[in-house]
Write an enzyme that holds these catalytic residues in place. Structure first.
Site, short mmCIF file in Angstrom:
data_model
loop_
_atom_site.label_atom_id
_atom_site.label_comp_id
_atom_site.label_asym_id
_atom_site.label_seq_id
_atom_site.Cartn_x
_atom_site.Cartn_y
_atom_site.Cartn_z
CB ILE A 1 46.74 36.08 32.07
CG1 ILE A 1 45.60 35.04 32.09
CG2 ILE A 1 48.03 35.47 31.52
CD1 ILE A 1 45.17 34.56 30.71
CD GLU B 1 37.26 41.82 36.26
OE1 GLU B 1 38.39 41.38 35.97
OE2 GLU B 1 37.04 42.53 37.25
N1 THU Z 1 42.59 42.30 38.55
C1 THU Z 1 41.60 41.60 37.90
O1 THU Z 1 41.87 40.59 37.27
N2 THU Z 1 40.34 42.06 37.98
C2 THU Z 1 39.94 43.09 38.77
O2 THU Z 1 38.75 43.38 38.83
C3 THU Z 1 40.93 43.86 39.55
C4 THU Z 1 42.35 43.54 39.25
C5 THU Z 1 43.95 41.75 38.54
C6 THU Z 1 44.97 42.48 37.73
C7 THU Z 1 46.26 42.05 38.41
O3 THU Z 1 46.66 40.80 37.91
C8 THU Z 1 45.86 41.85 39.86
O4 THU Z 1 44.44 41.72 39.86
C9 THU Z 1 46.26 43.00 40.78
O5 THU Z 1 45.87 44.21 40.27
#
Ligand code: THU
Length: 137
Positions: free
Chosen positions: A43, A55
């Protein structure tokens, strides 16, 4: 629950990703010791640093519902290559869930099961705070 099913729950959670800035959709699914699954997506926020990863969304949902014991966290993105959890999420997962299985999935459906302790060796934790003097109120 097998890990393939857990990954499909993470993949489904990715549909709700709010990622207008990065366009990088992520979904996660957390498996508790009692077999319950909590899912989450990333988000994002216009103030970028306030973004919450998939996560942490999933794990915070579980903890806020009273869950305290966990087995695994599965992660899915739209990338061909597996998306590993960021450093902040590794720390949060270790603190709240301990050395769980982390299941990475690739675009072609392959799974890679890792231990969180291998992704975050020598973690900081509550144990490191045991000698902190707290001020009396
Ligand atoms: N992001 C995640 O939700 N989990 C991960 O393991 C890596 C990165 C998201 C954060 C951001 O919204 C987007 O991916 C790019 O970094």
């Amino acid at each position: 629950m097998n890990y393939r099913t857990l990954v499909s729950r993470a993949r489904a959670a990715k549909r709700h990703s709010h990622s207008p800035y990065s366009r990088f959709r992520v979904g996660a699914a957390v498996l508790t010791s009692s077999g319950k699954v909590y899912t989450g997506c990333n988000i994002e926020n216009s103030s970028y640093g306030l973004t919450v990863c998939a996560e942490r969304t999933a794990l915070f949902k579980a903890v806020s519902e009273g869950e305290t014991s966990f087995v695994a966290v599965a992660i899915a993105s739209d990338e061909k290559d597996a998306t590993p959890p960021c450093g902040a999420c590794r720390q949060v997962i270790m603190d709240l869930a301990g050395d769980v299985d982390v299941i990475l999935s690739t675009g072609n459906g392959a799974l890679n099961v890792l231990k969180l302790a291998d992704l975050l060796p020598l973690p900081f934790g509550g144990k490191n705070l045991k000698n902190v003097r707290r001020t009396k109120r």
